[in-house]
Design a protein around this motif. Structure first.
Motif, short mmCIF file in Angstrom:
data_model
loop_
_atom_site.label_atom_id
_atom_site.label_comp_id
_atom_site.label_asym_id
_atom_site.label_seq_id
_atom_site.Cartn_x
_atom_site.Cartn_y
_atom_site.Cartn_z
N ARG A 39 41.49 28.58 37.01
CA ARG A 39 40.09 28.92 36.77
C ARG A 39 39.16 28.24 37.77
NH1 ARG A 39 38.04 29.11 30.74
NH2 ARG A 39 37.80 31.33 30.93
N THR A 42 39.58 30.92 40.72
CA THR A 42 39.23 32.31 40.46
C THR A 42 37.92 32.47 39.69
OG1 THR A 42 40.55 32.33 38.44
CG2 THR A 42 41.62 33.04 40.48
N SER A 44 37.48 32.95 36.50
CA SER A 44 37.66 33.52 35.16
C SER A 44 39.15 33.69 34.87
CB SER A 44 36.96 34.87 35.04
OG SER A 44 37.66 35.86 35.76
N ALA A 45 39.45 33.79 33.60
CA ALA A 45 40.85 33.95 33.20
C ALA A 45 41.38 35.33 33.61
CB ALA A 45 40.98 33.76 31.69
N GLY A 46 40.52 36.32 33.59
CA GLY A 46 40.94 37.67 33.98
C GLY A 46 41.36 37.74 35.44
N TYR A 47 40.55 37.16 36.31
CA TYR A 47 40.92 37.13 37.73
C TYR A 47 42.17 36.29 37.96
CZ TYR A 47 36.52 39.35 39.05
OH TYR A 47 35.48 40.23 39.19
N ALA A 49 44.69 35.92 35.85
CA ALA A 49 45.84 36.74 35.45
C ALA A 49 46.15 37.79 36.51
CB ALA A 49 45.56 37.41 34.11
N ALA A 50 45.10 38.35 37.12
CA ALA A 50 45.32 39.33 38.18
C ALA A 50 46.00 38.68 39.40
CB ALA A 50 44.00 39.97 38.59
#
Length: 118
Positions: A39, A42, A44-47, A49-50
């Motif tokens: 984090r 990136t 955020s957690a979404g980025y 994971a991507a």
């Protein structure tokens, strides 16, 4: 696998040593990819994971024998191919250097992105 060594094949101890070597090469690359997906980098957690998904799929796709740029990925598949064929000392040294260089580059990218976001 029966636990018995094939006649003329590598011993069980040699197979275990190759397996440990392969895992030791994959570990720094996995830690570096995890750092790049953190984090702190990136945002955020979404980025994150991507980044992890792209890194996992990318290492498999770029590690294929027919890849045009295999050096962009950590040597996961080349190490698997080398252990299956019985690696030579030269290939062990080359793959180890490749893994160390890739991990160093990924961790340098992490440090650069971390400073840029701070």
């Amino acid at each position: 696998m029966s636990g018995q060594a094939e006649p003329g094949g590598p011993s069980v101890a040699a197979g275990v040593a190759l397996g440990v070597w392969a895992h030791l090469l994959a570990l720094p690359a996995a830690v570096a990819l995890g750092a790049l997906a953190s984090r702190a980098v990136t945002g955020s957690a979404g980025y994150g994971a991507a980044v992890l998904a792209l890194g996992a799929v990318g290492s498999l796709v770029l590690g294929l024998s027919a890849s045009v740029v295999p050096w962009l990925a950590p040597p996961v598949l080349p190490v698997a191919r080398a252990t299956a064929d019985g690696p030579s000392p030269a290939s062990v040294a080359l793959l180890t250097a490749w893994a160390v260089a890739w991990s160093a580059a990924a961790l340098a990218g992490y440090a650069w992105r971390r400073r840029a976001r701070a």
